[in-house]
Design a protein around this motif. Structure first.
Motif, PDB file in Angstrom:
ATOM      1  N   ASN A 127     -48.313  38.809  53.057  1.00 23.10           N
ATOM      2  CA  ASN A 127     -47.465  39.927  52.622  1.00 23.10           C
ATOM      3  C   ASN A 127     -47.213  39.918  51.121  1.00 23.10           C
ATOM      4  OD1 ASN A 127     -47.107  41.092  55.191  1.00 23.10           O
ATOM      5  ND2 ASN A 127     -45.612  39.511  55.706  1.00 23.10           N
ATOM      6  N   ASP A 185     -57.235  36.692  50.587  1.00 25.54           N
ATOM      7  CA  ASP A 185     -56.933  36.780  52.018  1.00 25.54           C
ATOM      8  C   ASP A 185     -58.176  37.296  52.736  1.00 25.54           C
ATOM      9  OD1 ASP A 185     -53.900  36.825  53.568  1.00 25.54           O
ATOM     10  OD2 ASP A 185     -55.666  37.392  54.689  1.00 25.54           O
ATOM     11  N   GLN A 210     -58.022  38.895  55.503  1.00 30.29           N
ATOM     12  CA  GLN A 210     -57.683  40.127  56.233  1.00 30.29           C
ATOM     13  C   GLN A 210     -57.653  41.314  55.280  1.00 30.29           C
ATOM     14  OE1 GLN A 210     -54.807  40.146  59.466  1.00 30.29           O
ATOM     15  NE2 GLN A 210     -54.178  38.086  58.837  1.00 30.29           N
ATOM     16  N   HIS A 256     -60.413  31.642  51.001  1.00 27.90           N
ATOM     17  CA  HIS A 256     -60.111  30.757  49.854  1.00 27.90           C
ATOM     18  C   HIS A 256     -61.139  29.632  49.713  1.00 27.90           C
ATOM     19  CE1 HIS A 256     -56.855  29.511  52.989  1.00 27.90           C
ATOM     20  NE2 HIS A 256     -58.000  28.987  53.336  1.00 27.90           N
TER      21      HIS A 256
HETATM   22  C1  LIG Z   1     -48.649  32.387  56.384  1.00 26.36           C
HETATM   23  S1  LIG Z   1     -49.644  33.733  55.918  1.00 26.36           S
HETATM   24  C2  LIG Z   1     -49.315  33.835  54.198  1.00 26.36           C
HETATM   25  C3  LIG Z   1     -47.964  34.393  53.899  1.00 26.36           C
HETATM   26  C4  LIG Z   1     -47.830  34.854  52.473  1.00 26.36           C
HETATM   27  N1  LIG Z   1     -47.737  33.789  51.507  1.00 26.36           N
HETATM   28  C5  LIG Z   1     -46.656  35.811  52.318  1.00 26.36           C
HETATM   29  O1  LIG Z   1     -45.925  35.752  51.352  1.00 26.36           O
HETATM   30  O2  LIG Z   1     -46.494  36.662  53.197  1.00 26.36           O
HETATM   31  C6  LIG Z   1     -51.283  33.058  55.944  1.00 26.36           C
HETATM   32  C7  LIG Z   1     -52.345  34.045  55.465  1.00 26.36           C
HETATM   33  O3  LIG Z   1     -53.562  33.314  55.278  1.00 26.36           O
HETATM   34  C8  LIG Z   1     -54.627  34.175  55.561  1.00 26.36           C
HETATM   35  N2  LIG Z   1     -55.845  33.388  55.771  1.00 26.36           N
HETATM   36  C9  LIG Z   1     -56.287  32.774  56.883  1.00 26.36           C
HETATM   37  N3  LIG Z   1     -57.444  32.126  56.632  1.00 26.36           N
HETATM   38  C10 LIG Z   1     -57.741  32.346  55.321  1.00 26.36           C
HETATM   39  C11 LIG Z   1     -58.805  31.963  54.472  1.00 26.36           C
HETATM   40  N4  LIG Z   1     -59.807  31.200  54.914  1.00 26.36           N
HETATM   41  N5  LIG Z   1     -58.779  32.372  53.197  1.00 26.36           N
HETATM   42  C12 LIG Z   1     -57.753  33.142  52.723  1.00 26.36           C
HETATM   43  N6  LIG Z   1     -56.728  33.559  53.480  1.00 26.36           N
HETATM   44  C13 LIG Z   1     -56.720  33.154  54.766  1.00 26.36           C
HETATM   45  C14 LIG Z   1     -54.163  34.953  56.769  1.00 26.36           C
HETATM   46  O4  LIG Z   1     -54.892  36.141  56.914  1.00 26.36           O
HETATM   47  C15 LIG Z   1     -52.675  35.165  56.446  1.00 26.36           C
HETATM   48  O5  LIG Z   1     -52.476  36.413  55.838  1.00 26.36           O
END
Ligand SMILES: C[S@@+](CC[C@H](N)C(=O)[O-])C[C@H]1O[C@@H](n2cnc3c(N)ncnc32)[C@H](O)[C@@H]1O
Length: 193
Positions: free
Chosen positions: A33, A53, A55, A81
């Motif tokens: 977010n 991200d 997504q 990442h």
């Molecule tokens: C806990 S959320 C992050 C929350 C964010 N920091 C916020 O302020 O809302 C984790 C995020 O990591 C992303 N994610 C999952 N695997 C990933 C990857 N391999 N590389 C980058 N993002 C990834 C997910 O899509 C998700 O949006």
């Protein structure tokens, strides 16, 4: 008066605030977010934030926020990442990870051990001496514990002459409460080593 908030995400920002200068470069490894990206962007008046991200939903939604707020120092990257070195080849002062799933989003899309470790390993390569990586760890969801174990094994193996690693964790709460890992690249190291 400054008020301490004992929350992993907030403590990560409090620590980052102490080291980040306005002309540095930083990475939000898990945009979601966009809370950490907005925080980093607000400090980096002359630098920039790279935000990853997987997504497209999260990236597209946050692009609108950036446009609305006329924020120009954020580079949004709709990729994992684990591919950080494909996009960044300059020294970075701060990398923030917030693991797990996107709150309010698809809870089956989570960060995973292999990609998290690859991203962390590559982040440490481009981290400036004196720079830090923050990782907010969640273990309460399916897959969270496995990621934690892999992460712990990796960070324990980091050479203490090069990196200092600490964790900030509740002592009197449920084991599953989120907690913070902070990795500092010690100041005396050469970034190209
Ligand atoms: C806990 S959320 C992050 C929350 C964010 N920091 C916020 O302020 O809302 C984790 C995020 O990591 C992303 N994610 C999952 N695997 C990933 C990857 N391999 N590389 C980058 N993002 C990834 C997910 O899509 C998700 O949006």
């Amino acid at each position: 008066m400054y008020k301490i908030v004992l929350k992993a995400t907030r403590m990560a920002q409090d620590i980052v605030e102490k080291v980040l200068k306005e002309d540095d470069f930083a990475v939000d490894a898990t945009l979601g977010n966009g809370n950490d990206t907005l925080f980093l962007s607000s400090i980096l008046n002359k630098g920039k934030v790279y935000s990853f991200d997987i997504q497209s939903y999260a990236v597209d939604k946050f692009k609108k926020v950036l446009d609305e707020k006329n924020i120009r120092n954020v580079i949004l990257i709709n990729d994992g990442h684990e591919n950080i070195l494909k996009y960044i080849n300059e020294p970075i002062k701060v990398v923030m990870f917030n693991l797990g799933y996107l709150p309010g989003g698809d809870q089956s899309i989570i960060t995973k051990p292999d990609t998290t470790l690859k991203a962390l390993e590559d982040s440490l390569k481009i981290l400036k001496p004196g720079g830090i990586v923050t990782i907010v760890v969640y273990t309460g969801h399916v897959g969270g514990k496995e990621e934690e174990v892999a992460l712990k094994n990796y960070i324990k193996s980091l050479d203490p002459k090069v990196f200092s690693v600490m964790q900030i964790k509740f002592v009197n709460r449920d084991e599953k409460a989120p907690y913070l890992i902070v990795i500092e690249k010690n100041d005396s190291c050469n970034v190209n080593k």
